[in-house]
Design a protein around this motif. Sequence first.
Motif, PDB file in Angstrom:
ATOM      1  N   ARG A  43       0.868  -1.187   0.000  1.00  0.00           N
ATOM      2  CA  ARG A  43       0.000   0.000   0.000  1.00  0.00           C
ATOM      3  C   ARG A  43       0.895   1.224   0.000  1.00  0.00           C
ATOM      4  NH1 ARG A  43      -2.410   3.558  -1.309  1.00  0.00           N
ATOM      5  NH2 ARG A  43      -4.161   4.631  -0.321  1.00  0.00           N
ATOM      6  N   LYS A  49      -5.552   3.252  -4.292  1.00  0.00           N
ATOM      7  CA  LYS A  49      -5.665   1.824  -4.029  1.00  0.00           C
ATOM      8  C   LYS A  49      -6.016   1.103  -5.327  1.00  0.00           C
ATOM      9  CE  LYS A  49      -7.272   2.366   0.737  1.00  0.00           C
ATOM     10  NZ  LYS A  49      -8.377   2.067   1.689  1.00  0.00           N
ATOM     11  N   CYS A  50      -5.331  -0.001  -5.578  1.00  0.00           N
ATOM     12  CA  CYS A  50      -5.558  -0.700  -6.840  1.00  0.00           C
ATOM     13  C   CYS A  50      -5.766  -2.189  -6.594  1.00  0.00           C
ATOM     14  CB  CYS A  50      -4.395  -0.474  -7.807  1.00  0.00           C
ATOM     15  SG  CYS A  50      -2.849  -1.256  -7.317  1.00  0.00           S
ATOM     16  N   GLU A  51      -6.474  -2.802  -7.525  1.00  0.00           N
ATOM     17  CA  GLU A  51      -6.689  -4.243  -7.546  1.00  0.00           C
ATOM     18  C   GLU A  51      -6.266  -4.761  -8.917  1.00  0.00           C
ATOM     19  OE1 GLU A  51     -10.774  -4.809  -6.731  1.00  0.00           O
ATOM     20  OE2 GLU A  51     -10.668  -4.113  -4.644  1.00  0.00           O
ATOM     21  N   ASP A  64      -9.438   2.526  -7.105  1.00  0.00           N
ATOM     22  CA  ASP A  64     -10.607   2.970  -6.344  1.00  0.00           C
ATOM     23  C   ASP A  64     -10.620   4.502  -6.282  1.00  0.00           C
ATOM     24  OD1 ASP A  64     -12.726   3.344  -4.675  1.00  0.00           O
ATOM     25  OD2 ASP A  64     -11.986   2.089  -3.046  1.00  0.00           O
TER      26      ASP A  64
END
Length: 488
Positions: A43, A49-51, A64
Amino acid sequence: MDERLKGCIQEFKTESNRSLMCFAFQDDSQLIRYQLEMLKNNRIPSLLKCEILKVDQETRISFDITSMIPLNKILERKEIGRREFFRYLRQITGAFDQLENHLLDYGGLMLDSSLIYGSPADDRIYFIYIPHKDMMQEINESLRQFITGLIIREMKFKSEPSDNYIQRLIEVLKNPDFDLKALKVWLDANAHEGNEGSTIPADSQPVPRPAASVFPDPARSAAEPEPAKMPMPGTMPEKKNASVKTVTEKKLVYPLKSWLILGASILAFFTLVAVMVVKGAFEPGNPDALTTLLGLALVGGAVIWLICSKAFAPDRKVEKIIERKIPEPEKKPVFRHNGQNSQEQTVPKVSYVNKAIPQPAVRETPPEKAYAFREAASAVDRTVLLVQKGNAGPSLRRSGGDGETVTIQQWPFRIGRMAEQVDYCIRNPAIGRIHAELTKGAQGYCITDMNTRNGTYINGVRIEPNMEHPLKNGDRILLANEEFQFFE
């Protein structure tokens, strides 16, 4: 959009009340593997924030952006001062430091104000990072163009005292040897120690005041009036003694004899208990100790109840005269609509220092007009918005309540709860700070959801965030739990 993103598919969607910005890469061989793992397992504070999801040969990177607004949208209606400007630059240089700590190349950082997101409530911004081989290029020129574009085209600066820091930064940007290190050196040299972003130049000095003379000047004292004396701290201003009225009341109370009998009964009961304890009636070895205690409690309670029922019977109450002092209300002039028995209006006398200025004439309000004004003020004071006839332009009619009609007079038209950033403010915590934006283009009218948590609906269907959706006459728009109807 950055030209380097043309090889991927960018889309916006909503999942579980989250607004996501997705990049899909058909050929994942161009992605840098170890950087993907670094983004997935760490993080990084300055990045969104990424997926990361891989399906067959396609790799999707989702960021996000819930409740966040693109930086270019924030800067459209925000004036930037020295403090905010330095804070933005510190976050930009800090993002590069965090990339270096996580072994990520500088070239993957998207320096585009439409791809940098933040909250309109503060100055925090977040970046996206794409670990693509085609994006690993020299960062200094991209950084120069990005900061220059912010200063010249996107930022509106406040009118405040400054030390020409913008001009000095532009000179640094024009230098052919400009790089990230030069920007950091300029920041350290121009940020005031202990007060970064202060609007007061470092070399400014306070204007000295002339020292007060010990001996007063008689001529000056005669020309200048004596200053008004301020009350000392902790002292209250003198008030006129208000008239006090004594009111006599009669009240039924129980006599003192009843209370004495009750007190004597309770004292006698506890004295009996103490005597029995001394005599050993409640010792552990005595088999009748528990029985004696219960019997004593029952007998004592019955005797005290009998005494109270006799001493505090309702017929034993006596009258007692009580005197109270209350301030009399201040008398105010009263006007009656028939003009009879009306008191004169009290007008305070004003003493004018400058005698050359004539005193204004005192105008007395007729009693019938004063009564009419009082009756009008008692009604609900609310301005009713009139709908203009003819072509009044597009509007939104709010459902529920008084059915307010909001006329759209400028484009783009923003709706939200942050008054300084929107055109129509709704005091509702379910509404986003900048909830939606209405635009007018060649194809007609459109609405865009600004990445809100509770979403925007058109005729009951939730729309995808950060994308324009067409509006037609009569469409019903639901912003969280606030409903409107659109009229062209």
